[in-house]
Design a protein around this motif. Sequence first.
Motif, PDB file in Angstrom:
ATOM      1  N   GLU A   1       0.820  -1.214   0.000  1.00 48.41           N
ATOM      2  CA  GLU A   1       0.000   0.000   0.000  1.00 48.41           C
ATOM      3  C   GLU A   1       0.852   1.263   0.000  1.00 48.41           C
ATOM      4  OE1 GLU A   1      -3.436   2.158   2.777  1.00 48.41           O
ATOM      5  OE2 GLU A   1      -2.432   0.327   3.428  1.00 48.41           O
ATOM      6  N   GLU A   2       1.877   1.298   0.850  1.00 42.82           N
ATOM      7  CA  GLU A   2       2.724   2.483   0.940  1.00 42.82           C
ATOM      8  C   GLU A   2       3.495   2.714  -0.359  1.00 42.82           C
ATOM      9  OE1 GLU A   2       6.424   4.213   3.649  1.00 42.82           O
ATOM     10  OE2 GLU A   2       5.421   2.321   4.167  1.00 42.82           O
ATOM     11  N   THR A   3       4.043   1.632  -0.919  1.00 38.24           N
ATOM     12  CA  THR A   3       4.787   1.774  -2.164  1.00 38.24           C
ATOM     13  C   THR A   3       3.871   2.196  -3.304  1.00 38.24           C
ATOM     14  OG1 THR A   3       6.270   0.013  -1.418  1.00 38.24           O
ATOM     15  CG2 THR A   3       6.361   0.606  -3.751  1.00 38.24           C
ATOM     16  N   GLY A   4       2.680   1.626  -3.368  1.00 35.26           N
ATOM     17  CA  GLY A   4       1.730   2.011  -4.410  1.00 35.26           C
ATOM     18  C   GLY A   4       1.301   3.453  -4.287  1.00 35.26           C
ATOM     19  N   ARG A   5       1.156   3.939  -3.045  1.00 42.23           N
ATOM     20  CA  ARG A   5       0.776   5.335  -2.848  1.00 42.23           C
ATOM     21  C   ARG A   5       1.884   6.264  -3.337  1.00 42.23           C
ATOM     22  NH1 ARG A   5       0.035   5.033   2.127  1.00 42.23           N
ATOM     23  NH2 ARG A   5      -2.193   4.548   2.075  1.00 42.23           N
ATOM     24  N   ASP A   6       3.121   5.924  -3.043  1.00 39.69           N
ATOM     25  CA  ASP A   6       4.234   6.737  -3.539  1.00 39.69           C
ATOM     26  C   ASP A   6       4.277   6.740  -5.060  1.00 39.69           C
ATOM     27  OD1 ASP A   6       4.976   7.321  -0.961  1.00 39.69           O
ATOM     28  OD2 ASP A   6       6.475   5.718  -0.843  1.00 39.69           O
ATOM     29  N   ALA A   7       4.021   5.578  -5.649  1.00 42.58           N
ATOM     30  CA  ALA A   7       4.047   5.499  -7.117  1.00 42.58           C
ATOM     31  C   ALA A   7       2.934   6.339  -7.723  1.00 42.58           C
ATOM     32  CB  ALA A   7       3.923   4.048  -7.570  1.00 42.58           C
ATOM     33  N   LEU A   8       1.759   6.342  -7.112  1.00 46.61           N
ATOM     34  CA  LEU A   8       0.663   7.158  -7.615  1.00 46.61           C
ATOM     35  C   LEU A   8       0.988   8.643  -7.516  1.00 46.61           C
ATOM     36  CD1 LEU A   8      -2.465   5.252  -6.246  1.00 46.61           C
ATOM     37  CD2 LEU A   8      -1.736   5.456  -8.624  1.00 46.61           C
ATOM     38  N   GLU A   9       1.656   9.062  -6.444  1.00 52.80           N
ATOM     39  CA  GLU A   9       2.049  10.458  -6.312  1.00 52.80           C
ATOM     40  C   GLU A   9       3.054  10.840  -7.404  1.00 52.80           C
ATOM     41  OE1 GLU A   9       3.503  10.924  -2.378  1.00 52.80           O
ATOM     42  OE2 GLU A   9       1.514  10.904  -1.448  1.00 52.80           O
ATOM     43  N   ASP A  10       4.001   9.945  -7.671  1.00 55.76           N
ATOM     44  CA  ASP A  10       4.959  10.217  -8.744  1.00 55.76           C
ATOM     45  C   ASP A  10       4.262  10.296 -10.093  1.00 55.76           C
ATOM     46  OD1 ASP A  10       7.073  10.339  -7.037  1.00 55.76           O
ATOM     47  OD2 ASP A  10       7.710   8.262  -7.324  1.00 55.76           O
ATOM     48  N   LEU A  11       3.300   9.399 -10.316  1.00 53.37           N
ATOM     49  CA  LEU A  11       2.565   9.415 -11.577  1.00 53.37           C
ATOM     50  C   LEU A  11       1.761  10.699 -11.726  1.00 53.37           C
ATOM     51  CD1 LEU A  11       1.659   7.950 -14.149  1.00 53.37           C
ATOM     52  CD2 LEU A  11      -0.143   6.856 -12.806  1.00 53.37           C
ATOM     53  N   GLU A  12       1.130  11.143 -10.650  1.00 51.57           N
ATOM     54  CA  GLU A  12       0.360  12.385 -10.707  1.00 51.57           C
ATOM     55  C   GLU A  12       1.272  13.577 -10.997  1.00 51.57           C
ATOM     56  OE1 GLU A  12      -2.619  15.095  -7.890  1.00 51.57           O
ATOM     57  OE2 GLU A  12      -1.652  13.290  -7.108  1.00 51.57           O
ATOM     58  N   ARG A  13       2.462  13.594 -10.405  1.00 51.73           N
ATOM     59  CA  ARG A  13       3.397  14.683 -10.654  1.00 51.73           C
ATOM     60  C   ARG A  13       3.814  14.721 -12.120  1.00 51.73           C
ATOM     61  NH1 ARG A  13       8.408  14.280 -11.253  1.00 51.73           N
ATOM     62  NH2 ARG A  13       8.481  12.222 -10.300  1.00 51.73           N
ATOM     63  N   VAL A  14       4.108  13.558 -12.697  1.00 51.09           N
ATOM     64  CA  VAL A  14       4.516  13.516 -14.106  1.00 51.09           C
ATOM     65  C   VAL A  14       3.369  13.949 -15.004  1.00 51.09           C
ATOM     66  CG1 VAL A  14       5.246  11.995 -15.977  1.00 51.09           C
ATOM     67  CG2 VAL A  14       6.275  11.769 -13.720  1.00 51.09           C
ATOM     68  N   LEU A  15       2.157  13.516 -14.697  1.00 54.05           N
ATOM     69  CA  LEU A  15       1.012  13.892 -15.519  1.00 54.05           C
ATOM     70  C   LEU A  15       0.736  15.395 -15.433  1.00 54.05           C
ATOM     71  CD1 LEU A  15      -1.450  10.918 -14.883  1.00 54.05           C
ATOM     72  CD2 LEU A  15      -0.024  11.342 -16.883  1.00 54.05           C
ATOM     73  N   ARG A  16       0.970  16.001 -14.302  1.00 52.51           N
ATOM     74  CA  ARG A  16       0.800  17.454 -14.185  1.00 52.51           C
ATOM     75  C   ARG A  16       1.807  18.184 -15.064  1.00 52.51           C
ATOM     76  NH1 ARG A  16      -0.349  18.993  -7.811  1.00 52.51           N
ATOM     77  NH2 ARG A  16      -2.423  18.034  -7.668  1.00 52.51           N
ATOM     78  N   VAL A  17       3.011  17.672 -15.114  1.00 54.26           N
ATOM     79  CA  VAL A  17       4.011  18.282 -15.992  1.00 54.26           C
ATOM     80  C   VAL A  17       3.592  18.165 -17.449  1.00 54.26           C
ATOM     81  CG1 VAL A  17       6.394  18.113 -16.804  1.00 54.26           C
ATOM     82  CG2 VAL A  17       5.892  17.907 -14.361  1.00 54.26           C
ATOM     83  N   LEU A  18       3.063  17.003 -17.836  1.00 55.78           N
ATOM     84  CA  LEU A  18       2.644  16.795 -19.221  1.00 55.78           C
ATOM     85  C   LEU A  18       1.445  17.660 -19.575  1.00 55.78           C
ATOM     86  CD1 LEU A  18       3.014  12.920 -19.550  1.00 55.78           C
ATOM     87  CD2 LEU A  18       4.512  14.676 -20.489  1.00 55.78           C
ATOM     88  N   ARG A  19       0.504  17.802 -18.630  1.00 58.86           N
ATOM     89  CA  ARG A  19      -0.697  18.586 -18.916  1.00 58.86           C
ATOM     90  C   ARG A  19      -0.421  20.078 -18.868  1.00 58.86           C
ATOM     91  NH1 ARG A  19      -3.576  14.639 -15.576  1.00 58.86           N
ATOM     92  NH2 ARG A  19      -3.221  16.023 -13.812  1.00 58.86           N
ATOM     93  N   GLU A  20       0.583  20.487 -18.120  1.00 50.92           N
ATOM     94  CA  GLU A  20       0.894  21.907 -17.955  1.00 50.92           C
ATOM     95  C   GLU A  20      -0.345  22.674 -17.516  1.00 50.92           C
ATOM     96  OE1 GLU A  20       2.511  23.275 -21.605  1.00 50.92           O
ATOM     97  OE2 GLU A  20       4.412  22.260 -21.343  1.00 50.92           O
ATOM     98  N   ASP A  21      -1.002  22.164 -16.455  1.00 52.74           N
ATOM     99  CA  ASP A  21      -2.242  22.792 -16.007  1.00 52.74           C
ATOM    100  C   ASP A  21      -2.018  23.971 -15.063  1.00 52.74           C
ATOM    101  OD1 ASP A  21      -1.291  21.457 -13.827  1.00 52.74           O
ATOM    102  OD2 ASP A  21      -2.979  20.054 -13.637  1.00 52.74           O
ATOM    103  N   GLY A  22      -0.770  24.313 -14.804  1.00 57.34           N
ATOM    104  CA  GLY A  22      -0.496  25.484 -13.980  1.00 57.34           C
ATOM    105  C   GLY A  22      -0.473  25.201 -12.489  1.00 57.34           C
ATOM    106  N   ARG A  23      -0.945  24.030 -12.054  1.00 54.31           N
ATOM    107  CA  ARG A  23      -0.929  23.707 -10.631  1.00 54.31           C
ATOM    108  C   ARG A  23       0.472  23.248 -10.227  1.00 54.31           C
ATOM    109  NH1 ARG A  23      -5.473  19.439  -9.560  1.00 54.31           N
ATOM    110  NH2 ARG A  23      -4.546  18.562 -11.449  1.00 54.31           N
TER     111      ARG A  23
END
Length: 418
Positions: free
Chosen positions: A267-289
């Motif tokens: 669970e802990e490792t999966g949560r960290d991976a999801l946070e990393d994935l969300e960070r990368v997707l924010r960079v790709l989307r360039e949504d300003g957040r």
Amino acid sequence: MSRFPRLSARVVRGVRFLRPLTHAVTYTRWLHLLIAATVVLASGAIYGITDATAADWALIMVLPVPLVVAAAMVPAMRRAEGLQARLMLFPGSHARVDADGAADDPGVSVAPSASWRDRGRTALWLVLRLEAGWLTGVATTQLIGYALALLGTASEPSEDDGLVLPRPGLGAWDAALVPLPLLALLALVVASGALMAAAARNLLGPSPTERLAALEERTEQLLERNRIARELHDSIGHALTVAVVQAGAARAAADREFTDRALEAIEETGRDALEDLERVLRVLREDGRPARQRPTLADAARLLDSARASGATVDAEVTGAVERLPGPVSREGYRMLQEALTNVLRHAGPVPVRVRVAARDSRLVIDVRNALPPASEAAGRGGSGLRGIRERAVLLGGQARVGPCDGEWRVRAELPLR
């Protein structure tokens, strides 16, 4: 029987000749040329277009040249001509494109003039467009007028009809020759449009400076994509490896307490991976957040705990002020350590691992060792993860060595701190 293939070949050649007439870009090129002819007509109106002789028309064609050359000295003129050329001389949304719906890059710049060389090329383009447009306009008028004259064979030809070519004088049979000037006009339109498109690529094409800037931008994009791919590979790959190892160990142990610890680690490792994935997707989307900060070697403890929770015995030693490392070195070092531990769990399983991280005055050293796995598994240790460690080290001016060493599998990376 041999006549039919010859006839078919002629039909195919005829269809190829007529094919450009079905393309909208053929007529936008024609319009592009005729627009330039209006500048000469305006000069003729100022000069006095009535009763103008051939010598007068030759002078009228030259009169606007100083004006267009002066206009070419304005940097924005090159941008305006480039946009107009892209729109009217090359296939696009207004014209027919390839079967797959894609059009070729026209190779015409839309940037303002950045040097006197650009201004000179723009001046040549404007003069060429002016004169070619005027000649095309004259030819268009003559050929259409000649076709209309051939239709009016019932009346006597006018003395001042302005036509250069005389009518054949065949009477009513002249009307049968009407398609000839029209076909000549269409051939002229296709040929002149193609020549102007080629001239636009040569005279309005990107300068060496623009080509270099475009190449640098493309290189930056590829490097960024490569970095994001490595980020996803390291983060998601580590999480999946830990989950697989933990699930397998829990099933083999058949111990409820051990299973609970394994699920907690997953669970802990999966949560960290999801946070990393969300960070990368924010960079790709360039949504300003604001995106979550990438982990650094200051967070190395969670990697070591994750490996220990997977059953590996980790002997870790971290020396030096890793929290004060330069940002790029610390972030890339974290990913290198993550991939090294993931590689151990994936290929050797929960085995004893020795980890040394040393931040010295001028360099960072990461050294990970573990017992060699069976030969069949060691032979497959050449994936993109280990290659990514080498690439990260090279990009930072360092080096990485991966492979067997003194009976152990070793990953050693050295990164300069300056």
